[in-house]
Scaffold this active site. Structure first.
Site: not given
Length: 269
Positions: A41, A99
């Protein structure tokens, strides 16, 4: 059911700069304490600054971050986690996730799950988990990490992708489910069934969706930059839907997946 993960959390995917500042600042002021981020991110540093400036004691916060698949190799894993901690201005995260499983098993799961467990043993993470894992991958991860080690599997869950098989497998095996994109990037706002249910409760559609998730024992991490929406999402934690309403929402499942990059695993149907 009371989850170990504060519900709801604040999702920060695609949030940076003023939008991120607004989201985090307003959320913390409203009482949110669970902040979800990830290495990819590229906002861990900003979040670390915002949390540090908030004055809220670290012990009250629940911070989640995720290791990107390019950092799963044995020599990269722990250094990248330490880098995330430096950016987040903390000595540990409350929850550290893989992730995505390594694409095409480029890095063997045995290697990176072992490193995930090591990160917890070193005190870099209080809890560990996975994200975007299929049933077969979850089963393998449990075998590597040990039963009871994996706190959660974070997966896409919303009324149009209810992910029943994965949710049920996780919950049968003592793994909490965290649902990302719970509002289907706004698509829930267009649905007539959800609109009707919301009207009957004098509520907003997101409140209905978050109540539905809570009643399925799923932690939600919706994203919003507006105080009114953040406050409304909290109301969803108090709304109770009838069995009939839950059944109506169940009919909306169309296996509509939003997060499906080319490196994703072969999904369970």
């Amino acid at each position: 059911m009371t989850t170990a993960i504060p519900n709801p959390g604040l999702g920060t995917f695609r949030l940076k700069g003023d939008d991120l500042k607004s989201a985090v600042t307003e959320a913390l002021d409203l009482g949110y304490r669970h902040i979800d981020t990830a290495q990819i991110y590229e906002n861990e540093g900003e979040i670390g600054d915002l949390l540090s400036a908030s004055g809220i004691d670290r012990s009250e916060l629940f911070i989640t971050t995720k290791v990107w698949y390019e950092n799963l190799a044995r020599d990269k894993f722990i250094p990248c986690v330490r880098e995330s901690l430096t950016k987040l201005r903390t000595n540990y995260v409350d929850l550290l996730l893989i992730h995505w499983p390594s694409p095409d098993e480029e890095v063997p799961m045995q290697e990176y799950i072992a490193k995930l467990v090591e990160a917890k043993k070193q005190g870099l993470a209080r809890e560990i988990g996975i994200s975007n894992f299929t049933i077969e991958q979850i089963r393998r991860a449990i075998g590597i990490a040990g039963k009871g080690e994996i706190l959660t599997n974070q997966v896409e869950v919303h009324p149009f992708l209810q992910n029943d098989a994965v949710v049920e497998f996780c919950q049968r095996n003592g793994i909490e489910v965290t649902g990302f994109m719970p509002l289907a990037v706004g698509k829930v706002l267009e649905d007539e069934t959800l609109h009707r249910i919301a009207e009957s409760h004098n509520a907003r559609i997101p409140e209905v969706v978050l109540a539905w998730l809570r009643q399925r024992d799923i932690v939600a991490i919706p994203s919003s930059t507006k105080r009114a929406h953040l406050a409304s999402n909290l109301k969803g934690m108090e709304l109770v839907l009838s069995d009939k309403e839950l059944s109506e929402i169940a009919t909306l499942d169309s296996n509509h997946r939003i997060a499906d990059p080319d490196f994703a695993p072969t999904w369970d149907q």
